[in-house]
Enzyme design. Structure first.
Site: not given
Length: 306
Positions: A78, A241, A245, A268
């Protein structure tokens, strides 16, 4: 010429680690030209520095974690997203704990922190990674379950689609594109919060994750609905969001990208695999900068990110 940028002065804040649940003091400090983004564990003696790098990413469970010789700094995505969104090239990130504070679960608090001290241009050109040919990574059955791709594009845009098969998410926009030739990072992306499910909390906490999670720093859902009393900030907050990310994960490349990013159900781990695949093929990218006489991608001409 598009110049490198850093902070005008030191910015400080205190928060809670989403996964560790511990108090964290964060300081963002100006850095010289070509320093990049460098994380520092100031609670250790001697202080351990870890430069933002795709190759420094270790654990990717629920967050991107940087590691160096056993020292970790978790949940960097973030903050990295905010630094990318405000076009900060050089910055020291000091933390006195093994995790970046989660703040409200979005990048908005970091944007506010950076803007509160201001940004200064430096006497050196920004260096970009320009993607020259498609690079893609996939996983799951027949490689169709999850995937992420970088393609040549004279600018920077991201498109992300999600599929959670959950009533609260299914009722929202699940396929979103952000193109920084027309969109502004702060208004289009920064306020989208992370999210999670009540039935997963116990399992996550059993393995030392989500210990600091709460309604104050995440969208929380049961089997059917969003439990936060204030609801969602936008009708596309879940997908936005994921873009937030991705911007942070991609900025771990160490330089801004000139490319188009497209992903379905990526996270991720897959984002980091994508960067590693790009770096493994020297013919897939080049490092470029722009002089005063050269055409600069529209996404960066007016610092649409800021």
């Amino acid at each position: 010429m598009i110049n490198q940028r850093t902070l005008k002065s030191i910015a400080r804040t205190v928060g809670i680690g989403l996964h560790s649940g511990t108090r964290v003091e964060l300081r963002l400090r100006p850095a010289a030209v070509d320093t990049g983004i460098v994380f520092r564990r100031t609670d250790l003696d001697p202080v351990v520095e870890i430069a933002a790098s795709a190759m420094a990413v270790g654990d990717t469970r629920m967050a991107s974690t940087l590691e160096h010789e056993g020292v970790k700094i978790a949940t960097v995505e973030h903050l990295m997203s905010a630094l990318a969104g405000l076009a900060i090239d050089n910055c020291y990130v000091d933390v006195d704990a093994p995790e970046i504070p989660i703040m409200d679960g979005s990048a908005a608090s970091f944007v506010f922190l950076i803007r509160s001290v201001g940004v200064v241009e430096q006497a050196a050109a920004r260096r970009f990674v320009r993607v020259l040919k498609p690079v893609e990574v996939r996983e799951g059955k027949n490689g169709m379950d999850r995937w992420a791709r970088l393609e040549p594009h004279f600018g920077f845009k991201l498109r992300f689609s999600i599929d959670f098969n959950h009533p609260a998410i299914d009722s929202t926009t699940q396929d979103v594109e952000v193109d920084f030739a027309r969109d502004n990072y702060v208004s289009a992306v920064a306020r989208a919060r992370t999210f999670g499910f009540v039935d997963e909390v116990e399992a996550l906490r059993a393995v030392g994750l989500a210990l600091g999670g709460s309604f104050e720093n995440a969208i929380v859902m049961d089997e059917y609905r969003v439990l936060n009393t204030d609801g969602l900030r936008s009708g596309d907050e879940f997908a936005k969001h994921k873009i937030l990310d991705a911007i942070g994960d991609l900025y771990l490349l160490g330089r801004p990208l000139i490319a188009a990013y497209r992903a379905h159900r990526s996270g991720h781990a897959l984002n980091n695999q994508l960067l590693r695949a790009l770096l493994a093929d020297s013919s897939a990218y080049e490092i470029v900068s722009f002089g005063a006489e050269q055409s600069v991608p529209k996404a960066f001409q007016s610092l649409a990110f800021s």
